[in-house]
Design an enzyme around this catalytic site. Structure first.
Site, mmCIF file in Angstrom:
data_model
loop_
_atom_site.group_PDB
_atom_site.id
_atom_site.type_symbol
_atom_site.label_atom_id
_atom_site.label_comp_id
_atom_site.label_asym_id
_atom_site.label_seq_id
_atom_site.Cartn_x
_atom_site.Cartn_y
_atom_site.Cartn_z
ATOM 1 N N GLU A 126 -24.197 -15.849 0.458
ATOM 2 C CA GLU A 126 -23.374 -16.766 -0.342
ATOM 3 C C GLU A 126 -24.188 -17.991 -0.782
ATOM 4 O O GLU A 126 -24.795 -18.664 0.027
ATOM 5 C CB GLU A 126 -22.138 -17.217 0.449
ATOM 6 N N ARG A 170 -4.574 -16.392 -0.306
ATOM 7 C CA ARG A 170 -3.738 -15.271 -0.774
ATOM 8 C C ARG A 170 -2.792 -14.796 0.321
ATOM 9 O O ARG A 170 -1.692 -14.352 0.067
ATOM 10 C CB ARG A 170 -4.647 -14.111 -1.247
ATOM 11 N N CYS A 192 -13.312 -18.285 4.976
ATOM 12 C CA CYS A 192 -14.786 -18.256 4.981
ATOM 13 C C CYS A 192 -15.365 -19.322 4.054
ATOM 14 O O CYS A 192 -16.307 -20.027 4.422
ATOM 15 C CB CYS A 192 -15.305 -16.875 4.583
ATOM 16 N N HIS A 210 -21.448 -12.877 3.961
ATOM 17 C CA HIS A 210 -20.331 -11.924 4.056
ATOM 18 C C HIS A 210 -20.888 -10.521 4.284
ATOM 19 O O HIS A 210 -21.918 -10.159 3.708
ATOM 20 C CB HIS A 210 -19.517 -11.931 2.757
HETATM 21 N N1 PCA Z 1 -13.298 -13.095 6.251
HETATM 22 C C1 PCA Z 1 -12.333 -13.980 5.645
HETATM 23 C C2 PCA Z 1 -11.950 -14.950 6.718
HETATM 24 C C3 PCA Z 1 -12.441 -14.361 8.000
HETATM 25 C C4 PCA Z 1 -13.355 -13.268 7.597
HETATM 26 O O1 PCA Z 1 -14.056 -12.581 8.373
HETATM 27 C C5 PCA Z 1 -12.834 -14.624 4.346
HETATM 28 O O2 PCA Z 1 -13.660 -14.013 3.654
HETATM 29 O O3 PCA Z 1 -12.389 -15.717 4.015
#
Ligand code: PCA
Length: 214
Positions: free
Chosen positions: A80, A90, A143, A166
Site C-alpha cells: 500500500e 461498508r 486497515c 494487504h
Molecule cells: N482487512 C480489513 C480490516 C482487517 C483486515 O484484515 C481491511 O482491509 O480494512
C-alpha cells in the site's frame, strides 16, 4: 533492527484472518541476523486497533513497523502506497461501529504515504516469484485507518519506517467462494521475510516505473 509486525483478528464472517496467522508464524522462526521481531494481533475495531498499535510503538520503539491485513479478492501481495483521512465503513467493525464520511484525525492531512521502499520490495518479491504490486488504495475500512494513524504517529518520530501490506485469502478461505484468488500462508511468510531484508538493505527506494491507468 527491531521489527514490529501486526495482523488482524477475523472479521466479516470469516473464522480466520491470514494476516494474524502469517505474522504469528514468522515470529516463531529465528529472525535474520541483526533483526529482532515481534507480532501484535489487533482487533478489527477502528478505535482500539490504532490505540494498541500506538502504545506498542511507544513502549518497544521499533525501527520498522509492518502492518498486515486481509484483502479478500485481491490476487497479489498489495504494497500500500497511501492511506487517506477518511472513515467510510461498508460493514460495522467488530465492535459494531460503522462510521461514514468522518475524518480519522480531525486536523490531519488528507493522506500519508508509506515510508517503505515499495519499488525495491516489489522488485525483490517478483525476483523471488511472489506476485506483488503497489496499490494506490488501502480501502476505507479499518486497515486504511490503521495505516493512516501509524503514519501520523511515525511522522513525529525520527528513524522509524512503516507501512501497510494487504494479503489475499488463504486457499481454504477461497475454496468456499466462487472464483476467489488465494495465496498460501507459507508464501506470505516468505514475502514478509523478504520485505524485512529489503528494508535492511534499502534506506531509500529505487527508481523504477510504476503507476496504473485505472
Ligand atoms: N482487512 C480489513 C480490516 C482487517 C483486515 O484484515 C481491511 O482491509 O480494512
Amino acid at each position: 533492527m527491531k521489527v514490529l509486525f501486526t495482523g488482524f483478528e477475523p472479521f466479516g464472517g470469516e473464522n480466520t484472518n491470514p494476516s494474524a496467522v502469517a505474522v504469528e508464524q514468522i515470529c516463531l522462526s529465528p529472525p535474520p541476523n541483526g533483526v529482532q521481531w515481534q507480532a501484535l494481533i489487533l482487533p478489527v475495531e477502528f478505535r482500539r486497533s490504532a490505540a494498541l498499535l500506538q502504545s506498542c510503538i511507544h513502549s518497544w520503539q521499533p525501527d520498522l513497523v509492518l502492518c498486515i491485513g486481509q484483502a479478500g479478492g485481491r490476487p497479489q501481495i498489495s504494497l500500500e502506497q497511501v492511506a487517506i483521512n477518511l472513515l467510510e465503513a461498508r460493514i460495522p467493525d467488530n465492535s459494531g461501529w460503522q462510521p461514514s464520511g468522518e475524518p480519522i484525525v480531525e486536523t490531519g492531512p488528507a493522506a500519508y504515504f508509506s515510508t517503505l521502499p515499495l519499488k525495491a520490495i516489489r522488485q525483490q518479491l517478483q525476483h523471488q516469484g511472489i506476485p506483488a504490486n503497489i496499490s494506490y488504495t488501502a480501502g476505507t475500512y479499518v486497515c486504511n485507518a490503521l495505516m493512516y494513524q501509524l503514519l501520523h504517529q511515525l511522522a513525529s518520530m525520527a528513524g522509524c519506517r512503516g507501512g501497510f501490506i494487504h494479503i489475499p485469502y488463504t486457499p481454504a478461505q477461497a475454496a468456499e467462494k466462487p472464483d476467489a484468488p488465494s495465496m498460501a500462508v507459507a508464501t506470505v511468510v516468505q514475502a514478509l521475510i523478504e520485505i524485512v531484508r529489503c528494508c535492511q538493505q534499502y534506506s531509500a527506494d529505487i527508481a523504477a516505473a510504476g503507476g496504473t491507468l485505472d
